[in-house]
Design an enzyme around this catalytic site. Structure first.
Site: not given
Length: 250
Positions: A142, A156
């Site tokens: 990401s 995350y």
């Protein structure tokens, strides 16, 4: 560019995984698709083989937190297709909560899926590629791997930073064996995981994002920010953004 005919994609029943499956099917590739939602996988497989009769699509039910099953399923796919030429580690979770608010369960699950389970998939793929003497591993990390983030993104972002570091080490280890490794860092792309973002000028349409992901993976770079615009220039900006401003990105 090496042709990778047999491609395994985890987390393929929806979102980025489903989008990439559609893109690679349109390129005439054989697909090994796995996810927890068997009904959606089988529906997707039927749709892809009807639209592209020349390809083979095989499916398995897989919860990537069942690590032993990860290794078994990857081997089953290799046996069924004859080889695995590319593995895309895509299954992930965006369930984090603010630290210290009594939701360690959500943060633990995010870390376990995005880091530990992803590491299991990398291990399984790398073992097969070592035996074959060839292959391409692409791991969907990401953009948030670049910096620590506050709020619901803390766990995350940490999980993605961790798996990106794991991917970098894997690349160094496997390079001398002729195995390519790519750290893929998507920005905001329409998916179930990003539903909570709402209206955002940086949010790419699902089809646009899937095309960009497939194109980037096909090129097999060591790292790819996807879509390239605006995430490549933003990656340079993000490295120098003061920590106090990171909340805006979260």
């Amino acid at each position: 560019m090496v042709l990778r005919q047999n491609i395994l994609i985890t987390g393929a029943s929806s979102g980025l995984g489903e989008g990439m499956a559609r893109q690679f099917a349109a390129r005439g590739r054989n697909l090994a698709l796995c996810a927890r939602r068997t009904e959606r996988l089988e529906k997707l497989a039927a749709e892809l083989t009807a639209a592209h009769p020349g390809i083979k699509v095989v499916t398995r039910t897989l919860d990537v937190t069942d690590h032993d099953r990860v290794f078994a399923v990857f081997e089953e796919f290799r046996a069924e297709l004859g080889s695995l030429d590319r593995v895309i580690v895509n299954a992930g979770l965006g369930k984090g909560q603010r630290v210290g608010t009594g939701r360690f369960d959500a943060n633990r699950q995010t870390l376990e899926v995005n880091f530990v389970a992803a590491a299991a998939q990398i291990e399984a793929a790398a073992g097969i590629f070592r035996e074959q003497g060839a292959g391409h591993l692409a791991v969907i990390s990401s953009f948030s791997a670049l910096r620590p983030f506050p709020g619901n993104l803390t766990a995350y972002a940490a999980s993605k930073a961790g798996i990106s570091a794991f991917v970098d080490g894997t690349r160094i280890e496997l390079k001398r064996r002729g195995i390519a490794v790519t750290d893929v860092r998507p920005g905001y792309i329409e998916s179930e995981m990003n539903d909570r973002i709402g209206r955002n000028p940086l949010l790419a349409k699902a089809d646009t994002g899937a095309r960009a992901l497939a194109k980037a993976i096909e090129a097999e770079p060591r790292r790819a920010y996807v879509p390239a615009w605006p995430w490549v220039p933003l990656s340079a900006v993000m490295r120098v953004v003061p920590a106090a401003l990171l909340r805006k990105f979260a």
